[in-house]
Motif scaffolding. Sequence first.
Motif, PDB file in Angstrom:
ATOM      1  N   GLY A  89       0.792  -1.231   0.000  1.00 63.81           N
ATOM      2  CA  GLY A  89       0.000   0.000   0.000  1.00 63.81           C
ATOM      3  C   GLY A  89       0.820   1.275   0.000  1.00 63.81           C
ATOM      4  O   GLY A  89       0.268   2.367  -0.037  1.00 63.81           O
ATOM      5  N   ALA A  90       2.138   1.150   0.028  1.00 63.52           N
ATOM      6  CA  ALA A  90       2.983   2.348   0.081  1.00 63.52           C
ATOM      7  C   ALA A  90       3.115   2.985  -1.294  1.00 63.52           C
ATOM      8  O   ALA A  90       3.073   2.304  -2.313  1.00 63.52           O
ATOM      9  CB  ALA A  90       4.369   1.985   0.608  1.00 63.52           C
ATOM     10  N   ILE A 202      -2.886   6.934  -5.946  1.00 63.67           N
ATOM     11  CA  ILE A 202      -2.560   6.601  -4.551  1.00 63.67           C
ATOM     12  C   ILE A 202      -3.832   6.219  -3.789  1.00 63.67           C
ATOM     13  O   ILE A 202      -3.835   5.261  -3.016  1.00 63.67           O
ATOM     14  CB  ILE A 202      -1.833   7.779  -3.862  1.00 63.67           C
ATOM     15  N   ARG A 203      -4.926   6.949  -4.051  1.00 61.93           N
ATOM     16  CA  ARG A 203      -6.164   6.646  -3.326  1.00 61.93           C
ATOM     17  C   ARG A 203      -6.591   5.209  -3.584  1.00 61.93           C
ATOM     18  O   ARG A 203      -6.859   4.438  -2.662  1.00 61.93           O
ATOM     19  CB  ARG A 203      -7.270   7.619  -3.740  1.00 61.93           C
ATOM     20  N   LYS A 206      -4.064   2.651  -1.968  1.00 65.60           N
ATOM     21  CA  LYS A 206      -4.195   2.495  -0.504  1.00 65.60           C
ATOM     22  C   LYS A 206      -5.429   1.660  -0.174  1.00 65.60           C
ATOM     23  O   LYS A 206      -5.406   0.833   0.728  1.00 65.60           O
ATOM     24  CB  LYS A 206      -4.300   3.860   0.182  1.00 65.60           C
ATOM     25  N   SER A 211       0.969  -1.554  -3.677  1.00 64.78           N
ATOM     26  CA  SER A 211       2.086  -0.609  -3.593  1.00 64.78           C
ATOM     27  C   SER A 211       2.274   0.035  -4.967  1.00 64.78           C
ATOM     28  O   SER A 211       2.122  -0.638  -5.980  1.00 64.78           O
ATOM     29  CB  SER A 211       3.371  -1.314  -3.195  1.00 64.78           C
ATOM     30  N   ASP A 235       4.802   8.241   0.347  1.00 63.37           N
ATOM     31  CA  ASP A 235       5.377   7.794   1.614  1.00 63.37           C
ATOM     32  C   ASP A 235       6.898   7.818   1.571  1.00 63.37           C
ATOM     33  O   ASP A 235       7.558   8.040   2.569  1.00 63.37           O
ATOM     34  CB  ASP A 235       4.934   6.355   1.904  1.00 63.37           C
TER      35      ASP A 235
END
Length: 467
Positions: A89-90, A202-203, A206, A211, A235
């Motif tokens: 998820g990064a 990114i939304r 996550k 990732s 991140d």
Amino acid sequence: MAKVQKSYVCNNCGSISTRWAGKCDACNEWNTITEEISEVSVPKGLSGKQKGRLIEFVNLPAGTSCTYPRLLTRISEFDRVTGGGIVPGAAILIGGDPGIGKSTLLLQSVCALTKNNVSCVYISGEESTDQIHMRAIRLGLGNTPVKLAAATNVRDILESVKTSKDKIQLLIIDSIQTMYVDSIDSAPGTVTQVRTSAQEIIRTAKLKGISVVFVGHVTKDGQIAGPRVLEHLVDTVLYFEGDRSHHFRILRAVKNRFGPTDEIGVFEMAEQGLIEVDNPSALFLSQRHEDAAGSAVLAALEGTRPLLVEVQALVAPSSLASPRRSVLGWDNNRLAMIVAVLETRCGIKLSNYDIFLNIAGGIRINEPAADLAVAAALISAISNLPLPANTVFFGEIGLAGEVRQVAQADLRLKESSKLGFERATIPVLQKKKASNKNTVITVNEITHINKLAEILGVNPNREDGSF
Ligand SMILES: Nc1ncnc2c1ncn2[C@@H]1O[C@H](COP(=O)(O)OP(=O)(O)OP(=O)(O)O)[C@@H](O)[C@H]1O
Ligand SMILES: [Mg+2]
Ligand SMILES: [Zn+2]
């Protein structure tokens, strides 16, 4: 009600102003500000009747059993820089100059992960899938089952990732400057597009635990938005650096929410791609002439790893009113300070000399621990005497000429001893660690910069300042 608004956005740092200017007030770059037209709806505030929806609070899980496995490439130089693997998820951003090898590094990493049964997708907005395949063949990775695609529309990419049959764990976006969100009018590469595309990706990532690695081009001309626009959104920020004239490359973590910063990974660029360098100290010292005046070995620390590099100084009489101070790989202001301290506290006259300082091999050192090595190189250069053989230096120098402690002295000594160094001139050690007994290095602790000149056998206190 939507209203059309003109704003002026800096393509380097993303700051917004109401009028155009030649130079950005926020980052001081020239010619980076461009006009952007956007439709903004005027916010109504929270005073309306409509109630907010309730959000759910969760507790931090008790105990330490909750571990999140990281994605490991087993390319240890890469894994170290990400802080021990990529966190699920990064969002990671890799910036770097054109042609430095970003796509190569990511393709190699993705292939390595795929071999470890991680499901990866590589989206390129710059190359066709055939071109990526050609590169993979050159790198000896032609048969790896990586999912490749050439695409630039964020909506299409996210839809394909979300509905993919097997659960995707890693998504590579090469590069974020080519991506666009079709609901926005601005061209790909503008601050608005780059930021919105990244936010959208990114939304989703996550939410789904995927990732993402974004490639971001570093641009000086300001035509497209640079990685700094994104730095606070992601991140982890990595920079892939290197001198095009040298064949090695350094991957450096400048921000990491899941690991130490300033960690570096060292690679060599070869025909078969990027090769890990296991012992960078040996590489950086390999072309050193021990008996040359003006050369000192610094035991530096990059992230958690000690690194030995050569500091070279050249001092030549100057005919200029303000002599030249030229620094490669270190801080200009820091050199000015060391020169002033040597003049004032040790009586070593340097004001009539041009000074050139270079960290050999094209690497950049950021820490003040280099002060002592720089001072040693300068004294050696001006006295035209080589420094004692097999000696390393590290330590910070204060304005009074005092030599101050630096972090991780034992790690630095251990690495020096491993590379065959026999002596170290360093600040007074805080506590004698038992581990120091294992190292066969003779430690010469000094408290003041004056002692350095004495050890080197030069007499700096002569009236005329000559040697
Ligand atoms: N056949 C080859 N043999 C050796 N090295 C090569 C070969 N082809 C490319 N390279 C190296 O790879 C580099 C390009 O790498 P890569 O395309 O990964 O860089 P990049 O950072 O992604 O570039 P860009 O910013 O253009 O996307 C070249 O600069 C060159 O050093
Ligand atoms: Mg590329
Ligand atoms: Zn700016």
